[in-house]
Design a protein around this motif. Structure first.
Motif, PDB file in Angstrom:
ATOM      1  N   UNK A  42      -4.809  -9.951 -38.785  1.00  0.00           N
ATOM      2  CA  UNK A  42      -2.685 -10.273 -38.550  1.00  0.00           C
ATOM      3  C   UNK A  42      -2.545  -8.954 -36.967  1.00  0.00           C
ATOM      4  N   UNK A  43      -2.080  -9.923 -36.531  1.00  0.00           N
ATOM      5  CA  UNK A  43      -1.330  -9.203 -35.588  1.00  0.00           C
ATOM      6  C   UNK A  43      -1.313  -9.048 -34.719  1.00  0.00           C
ATOM      7  N   UNK A  44      -2.471 -10.582 -34.534  1.00  0.00           N
ATOM      8  CA  UNK A  44      -3.081 -10.909 -33.076  1.00  0.00           C
ATOM      9  C   UNK A  44      -2.038 -11.784 -31.801  1.00  0.00           C
ATOM     10  N   UNK A  45      -1.470 -10.872 -30.859  1.00  0.00           N
ATOM     11  CA  UNK A  45      -0.972 -11.782 -29.971  1.00  0.00           C
ATOM     12  C   UNK A  45      -1.747 -13.050 -29.241  1.00  0.00           C
ATOM     13  N   UNK A  46      -3.406 -12.804 -29.023  1.00  0.00           N
ATOM     14  CA  UNK A  46      -3.377 -14.118 -27.936  1.00  0.00           C
ATOM     15  C   UNK A  46      -5.538 -14.099 -28.395  1.00  0.00           C
ATOM     16  N   UNK A  47      -5.398 -15.239 -28.438  1.00  0.00           N
ATOM     17  CA  UNK A  47      -7.170 -15.022 -29.027  1.00  0.00           C
ATOM     18  C   UNK A  47      -7.282 -14.994 -27.186  1.00  0.00           C
ATOM     19  N   UNK A  48      -8.975 -14.308 -26.317  1.00  0.00           N
ATOM     20  CA  UNK A  48      -8.652 -14.133 -25.011  1.00  0.00           C
ATOM     21  C   UNK A  48      -9.863 -15.004 -25.021  1.00  0.00           C
ATOM     22  N   UNK A  49     -11.075 -14.205 -26.066  1.00  0.00           N
ATOM     23  CA  UNK A  49     -12.253 -15.228 -26.005  1.00  0.00           C
ATOM     24  C   UNK A  49     -12.958 -15.368 -27.540  1.00  0.00           C
ATOM     25  N   UNK A  50     -13.679 -16.457 -27.408  1.00  0.00           N
ATOM     26  CA  UNK A  50     -14.594 -17.346 -28.902  1.00  0.00           C
ATOM     27  C   UNK A  50     -15.177 -17.748 -28.816  1.00  0.00           C
ATOM     28  N   UNK A  51     -16.777 -17.591 -29.345  1.00  0.00           N
ATOM     29  CA  UNK A  51     -17.880 -18.608 -29.420  1.00  0.00           C
ATOM     30  C   UNK A  51     -18.799 -18.443 -31.095  1.00  0.00           C
ATOM     31  N   UNK A  52     -20.091 -18.517 -30.835  1.00  0.00           N
ATOM     32  CA  UNK A  52     -20.961 -17.995 -32.988  1.00  0.00           C
ATOM     33  C   UNK A  52     -20.701 -16.553 -32.119  1.00  0.00           C
ATOM     34  N   UNK A  53     -21.126 -16.136 -31.929  1.00  0.00           N
ATOM     35  CA  UNK A  53     -21.161 -14.845 -31.030  1.00  0.00           C
ATOM     36  C   UNK A  53     -20.480 -13.490 -31.109  1.00  0.00           C
ATOM     37  N   UNK A  54     -19.556 -14.245 -31.481  1.00  0.00           N
ATOM     38  CA  UNK A  54     -18.074 -13.417 -30.938  1.00  0.00           C
ATOM     39  C   UNK A  54     -16.543 -13.808 -30.624  1.00  0.00           C
ATOM     40  N   UNK A  55     -15.385 -12.851 -31.146  1.00  0.00           N
ATOM     41  CA  UNK A  55     -14.221 -13.226 -31.039  1.00  0.00           C
ATOM     42  C   UNK A  55     -13.881 -12.209 -30.443  1.00  0.00           C
ATOM     43  N   UNK A  56     -12.874 -12.603 -28.857  1.00  0.00           N
ATOM     44  CA  UNK A  56     -12.124 -11.353 -28.033  1.00  0.00           C
ATOM     45  C   UNK A  56     -10.427 -11.194 -28.333  1.00  0.00           C
ATOM     46  N   UNK A  57      -9.791 -10.259 -28.721  1.00  0.00           N
ATOM     47  CA  UNK A  57      -8.415 -11.248 -29.198  1.00  0.00           C
ATOM     48  C   UNK A  57      -7.562  -9.351 -28.888  1.00  0.00           C
ATOM     49  N   UNK A  58      -6.459 -10.182 -28.868  1.00  0.00           N
ATOM     50  CA  UNK A  58      -5.939  -8.964 -28.128  1.00  0.00           C
ATOM     51  C   UNK A  58      -4.414  -8.290 -28.776  1.00  0.00           C
ATOM     52  N   UNK A  61      -2.923  -2.631 -30.388  1.00  0.00           N
ATOM     53  CA  UNK A  61      -3.598  -1.802 -30.233  1.00  0.00           C
ATOM     54  C   UNK A  61      -4.892  -1.289 -29.551  1.00  0.00           C
ATOM     55  N   UNK A  62      -4.223  -3.169 -28.432  1.00  0.00           N
ATOM     56  CA  UNK A  62      -5.808  -3.177 -27.898  1.00  0.00           C
ATOM     57  C   UNK A  62      -6.391  -4.160 -27.788  1.00  0.00           C
ATOM     58  N   UNK A  63      -7.796  -4.212 -27.282  1.00  0.00           N
ATOM     59  CA  UNK A  63      -8.573  -5.993 -27.390  1.00  0.00           C
ATOM     60  C   UNK A  63      -9.335  -5.283 -28.491  1.00  0.00           C
ATOM     61  N   UNK A  64      -9.826  -6.538 -29.068  1.00  0.00           N
ATOM     62  CA  UNK A  64     -10.364  -6.151 -30.400  1.00  0.00           C
ATOM     63  C   UNK A  64     -12.387  -7.353 -30.409  1.00  0.00           C
ATOM     64  N   UNK A  65     -12.683  -6.439 -30.507  1.00  0.00           N
ATOM     65  CA  UNK A  65     -13.820  -7.615 -31.087  1.00  0.00           C
ATOM     66  C   UNK A  65     -14.807  -7.490 -32.238  1.00  0.00           C
ATOM     67  N   UNK A  66     -15.093  -9.299 -32.629  1.00  0.00           N
ATOM     68  CA  UNK A  66     -15.323  -9.342 -33.508  1.00  0.00           C
ATOM     69  C   UNK A  66     -17.258  -9.844 -33.534  1.00  0.00           C
ATOM     70  N   UNK A  89     -20.499 -11.510 -39.852  1.00  0.00           N
ATOM     71  CA  UNK A  89     -20.017 -10.086 -39.361  1.00  0.00           C
ATOM     72  C   UNK A  89     -21.017  -8.838 -38.600  1.00  0.00           C
ATOM     73  N   UNK A  90     -21.389  -8.388 -38.179  1.00  0.00           N
ATOM     74  CA  UNK A  90     -22.032  -7.038 -37.636  1.00  0.00           C
ATOM     75  C   UNK A  90     -21.327  -6.510 -37.327  1.00  0.00           C
ATOM     76  N   UNK A  91     -20.586  -6.002 -36.964  1.00  0.00           N
ATOM     77  CA  UNK A  91     -19.872  -5.225 -36.038  1.00  0.00           C
ATOM     78  C   UNK A  91     -18.131  -5.995 -35.633  1.00  0.00           C
ATOM     79  N   UNK A  92     -17.335  -4.706 -35.977  1.00  0.00           N
ATOM     80  CA  UNK A  92     -15.290  -4.286 -35.426  1.00  0.00           C
ATOM     81  C   UNK A  92     -15.315  -3.586 -33.992  1.00  0.00           C
ATOM     82  N   UNK A  93     -15.057  -4.162 -33.311  1.00  0.00           N
ATOM     83  CA  UNK A  93     -14.882  -2.815 -32.218  1.00  0.00           C
ATOM     84  C   UNK A  93     -13.327  -3.423 -31.264  1.00  0.00           C
ATOM     85  N   UNK A  94     -12.289  -1.949 -30.895  1.00  0.00           N
ATOM     86  CA  UNK A  94     -11.652  -2.249 -30.576  1.00  0.00           C
ATOM     87  C   UNK A  94     -11.717  -1.139 -28.856  1.00  0.00           C
ATOM     88  N   UNK A  95     -11.414  -2.109 -27.754  1.00  0.00           N
ATOM     89  CA  UNK A  95     -11.106  -1.496 -27.032  1.00  0.00           C
ATOM     90  C   UNK A  95      -9.812  -1.338 -26.360  1.00  0.00           C
TER      91      UNK A  95
END
Length: 110
Positions: A42-58, A61-66, A89-95
């Motif tokens: 929750x609290x997602x502002x924007x989906x920057x990109x996604x494919x079958x290997x990762x999703x990057x959302x804004x 608190x910063x960018x979140x990469x799943x 899901x293998x990792x969740x990372x904030x930038x």
């Protein structure tokens, strides 16, 4: 004899300045991961990109990469800011939000 209680009333005077606009409010951000196969964010502002290997959302608190395998974005609500991702899901990372200071010239003039 009892006097009536005064009510708080705001009256704009002629020529008075309009109320200042406020900055956008921070939205609560939460992550729920179930069995490493379902993620609700929750609290997602924007989906920057996604494919079958990762999703990057804004988020605020910063960018979140799943990251993972066979990821699928099954639900995205722009109004509520809720995102659901399924797959392995293998990792969740904030930038962090990084502010640039003007490169070399900015560092030299500090």
């Amino acid at each position: 004899m009892m006097q009536p209680q005064a009510k708080n009333v705001f009256r704009a005077e002629a020529g008075a300045a309009a109320p200042a606009q406020t900055a956008p409010q921070t939205v609560r951000h939460n992550l729920i991961v179930e069995n490493r196969s379902n993620l609700t964010a929750t609290g997602i502002r924007q989906v920057v990109s996604y494919d079958e290997y990762s999703a990057t959302v804004l988020t605020d608190l910063g960018m979140l990469v799943i990251g993972g395998k066979n990821l699928k974005v099954s639900e995205l609500s722009c109004q509520s800011g809720e995102l659901r991702v399924s797959g392995e899901i293998e990792y969740i990372q904030y930038e962090d939000k990084k502010e640039r200071k003007g490169g070399l010239l900015g560092r030299l003039t500090r």
